[in-house]
Design an enzyme around this catalytic site. Structure first.
Site, short mmCIF file in Angstrom:
data_model
loop_
_atom_site.label_atom_id
_atom_site.label_comp_id
_atom_site.label_asym_id
_atom_site.label_seq_id
_atom_site.Cartn_x
_atom_site.Cartn_y
_atom_site.Cartn_z
N ARG A 79 5.96 2.38 5.78
CA ARG A 79 6.52 3.64 5.28
C ARG A 79 7.43 4.22 6.36
NH1 ARG A 79 4.46 9.19 5.70
NH2 ARG A 79 5.49 10.39 4.08
N HIS A 123 12.34 13.31 5.61
CA HIS A 123 11.26 13.63 6.54
C HIS A 123 11.86 14.56 7.60
CE1 HIS A 123 7.19 12.03 8.15
NE2 HIS A 123 7.54 13.04 8.94
N GLU A 168 5.82 16.14 3.13
CA GLU A 168 5.22 17.41 3.55
C GLU A 168 6.18 18.60 3.42
OE1 GLU A 168 3.58 16.93 7.47
OE2 GLU A 168 2.22 15.35 6.85
N ASN A 297 -1.23 13.15 2.84
CA ASN A 297 -1.34 13.06 4.30
C ASN A 297 -2.52 13.92 4.72
OD1 ASN A 297 0.98 11.60 4.22
ND2 ASN A 297 2.25 13.07 5.34
N TYR A 299 -5.21 15.05 8.03
CA TYR A 299 -5.58 15.01 9.44
C TYR A 299 -6.85 15.80 9.77
CZ TYR A 299 -1.08 12.83 10.25
OH TYR A 299 -0.03 11.96 10.22
N GLU A 377 -0.41 9.11 5.27
CA GLU A 377 -0.51 9.35 6.71
C GLU A 377 -1.94 9.75 7.04
OE1 GLU A 377 2.01 12.23 8.65
OE2 GLU A 377 3.78 11.49 7.59
O1 IFM Z 1 4.12 13.48 13.20
C1 IFM Z 1 3.77 14.15 12.03
C2 IFM Z 1 4.55 13.60 10.86
O2 IFM Z 1 5.90 13.66 11.06
C3 IFM Z 1 4.21 14.38 9.61
N1 IFM Z 1 2.80 14.47 9.41
C4 IFM Z 1 1.98 14.87 10.52
C5 IFM Z 1 2.30 14.03 11.74
C6 IFM Z 1 1.43 14.46 12.92
O3 IFM Z 1 1.68 15.80 13.25
#
Ligand code: IFM
Length: 493
Positions: A79, A123, A168, A297, A299, A377
């Site tokens: 990706r 992006h 995002e 995505n 985290y 992600e």
């Molecule tokens: O690095 C970023 C990415 O560009 C978009 N999603 C979160 C990642 C980590 O912060």
């Protein structure tokens, strides 16, 4: 008793992700125009240590080498994002052949390596010329985005496996136009809401442009960083604070893109900022387009409570970060306080809670049972150390990815149709406002020599991809060790 290792099915897609401004460098080459991130990163005080993406990981010059690393890793999909200012240096008009050629070569190289190209159109590197006309606050940017999508689909559509319109859009709108910590660095809450709508509109118009060129079967997706937010207590006011955040963080994108409407809640909560007249008749029909998959995505998670009286508000304003600060990305959420999350945390200060990934995937599945999902992600920044043997023993990253893959497996067991996983990131790169200070890669980049070195997480991920099996966490480190004795840092063949 040792738990049975989890095996993923043959059609589960294993990948890694990057983004153009974060890895390419070569900002003045190949006819590329300036982007908002060039301007922002060159503005003193905006990025840690004054770092810029001028060189980044030099992927523009090392593309073939990087694809060879991907092949060696056994990736099935990659990706990447396309830099709009390489294709249309001023954001619209004739395509720049050198820009198209770079991505065409990348796609060919990937296909030759047996890797499916998953291309993101946006992006975050908006052509500066478009920002000068208002950026995403202007409807014309959404229209220009559709023109750009058409040009790229015409050039690469015969070979790109899946398209993603936006990455995002929450960050593009609220970090870019409300809190100002991302390019273009504006701090205007009302502008951020116009940006939300024009990003949504741009998405819809781009999907239509791609399908216009490639037909209805073209695979098209969008990637959202849906926020998993917990209420601090079950008290109605805290639950309401969570609902308020969900509306402005998630529903404001999912609503129009998938359901065809903005949540009433957001309109009410932001009525003092805008009358939403930027939403024109017919826009919602344009925005809601059939999606092949929804990219997620993930985290970390957040926790909120409802602020009470003025004393509470003053306290929150003093607190660093989100809260009720004057330039909060949480537009319309003035009486919401973000509470610290218990650890462990990554180097970003983000808490590690894989259950959040299970929750978001299951919630999406319940809501949209026929919409396939992809984790586009997931990964972690840690303070990597190069040891005397020249290696990076990033056990915490291995554990993080392991536990999140386990979460994907649990969500799948419960019925969620998750079709693939892309680790963020293939290699260390420019982490936006944190510059090169935060490293997310499974491959280390030495920013002096630009040499790539596999971290233990890369060796481990290669085994997971090869066997389609997630070995239990305790065994992960030793598995990386096995890989490492065979080859300290595999060089692409
Ligand atoms: O690095 C970023 C990415 O560009 C978009 N999603 C979160 C990642 C980590 O912060």
């Amino acid at each position: 008793m040792t738990p049975t290792p989890r095996t993923f099915p043959a059609d589960f897609l294993w990948g890694a992700a990057t983004a153009s401004y974060q890895i390419e460098g070569a900002v003045d080459e190949g006819g590329r125009g300036p982007s908002i991130w060039d301007t922002f990163s060159h503005t003193p005080g905006k990025v840690l240590h004054g770092d810029t993406g001028d060189v980044a990981a030099d992927h523009y010059h090392r593309m073939a080498e990087d694809v060879a690393h991907m092949k060696e890793l056994g990736l099935e999909a990659y990706r990447f994002s396309i830099a709009w200012p390489r294709i249309q240096p001023a954001g619209r008009g004739a395509a720049n052949p050198e820009g198209l050629d770079f991505y065409s070569r990348l796609v060919d190289e990937l296909l030759a390596a047996g890797i499916r190209p998953v291309a993101t159109l946006y992006h975050w590197d908006l052509p500066q010329a478009l920002e000068d006309e208002g950026g995403w606050t202007a409807r014309s940017t959404a229209e220009a985005f559709a023109g750009y999508a058409r040009v790229v689909a015409e050039a690469l559509g015969d070979r790109v496996w899946m398209w993603t319109t936006l990455n995002e859009p929450w960050c593009s709108s609220f970090l870019g136009y409300a809190s100002g910590v991302h390019a273009p660095g504006r701090t205007d809450a009302a502008a951020s809401l116009a940006a939300v709508h024009h990003l949504n509109l741009g998405h819809g118009l781009a999907v239509r442009a791609i399908r216009d060129v490639l037909g209805d079967d073209a695979r098209v997706s969008v990637t959202l960083n849906l926020h998993v937010t917990r209420a601090a207590t079950d008290a109605p006011e805290d639950l309401d604070a969570k609902a308020q955040v969900d509306a402005v963080a998630n529903e404001v994108f999912l609503g129009p893109m998938v359901d065809g409407a903005y949540p009433d809640r957001v309109r009410t909560d932001t009525a003092h900022l805008t009358d939403w007249s930027f939403v024109q008749e017919g826009d919602l029909e344009l925005i809601r387009q059939p999606l092949t998959a929804l990219g997620v995505n993930f985290y970390s998670t957040g926790r909120v409570r409802r602020l009470g009286g003025d004393a509470d508000l003053a306290e929150a304003a003093r607190a660093d970060g989100h809260g009720a600060s004057s330039h909060s990305p949480w537009v319309g959420c003035d009486r919401v306080e973000w509470l610290p999350q218990p650890g462990p945390h990554t180097a970003m200060g983000w808490n590690i809670e894989p259950q959040g990934l299970v929750d978001v995937l299951l919630e999406l599945h319940e809501r949209y049972p026929t919409l396939p999902l992809m984790v586009t992600e997931n990964g972690a920044a840690f303070e990597d150390e190069v040891t005397e043997d020249g290696r990076v023993h990033d056990d915490r990253r291995v554990a993080y990815v392991h536990d999140h893959l386990e979460a994907v497996g649990r969500a799948r067991d419960a019925g969620a149709d998750v079709r693939g996983y892309f680790v963020w990131s293939l290699m260390d790169n420019f982490e936006w406002a944190y510059g090169y200070d935060r490293r997310f890669g499974v491959i280390r980049v030495d920013y002096d020599t630009l040499q790539r070195t596999w971290k233990d997480s890369a060796l481990w991920y290669r085994e997971v991809v090869r066997t389609r099996t997630l070995v239990p966490a305790g065994e992960a480190a030793s598995l990386a060790q096995v890989g490492s004795t065979a080859e300290a840092s595999p060089q692409p063949r």
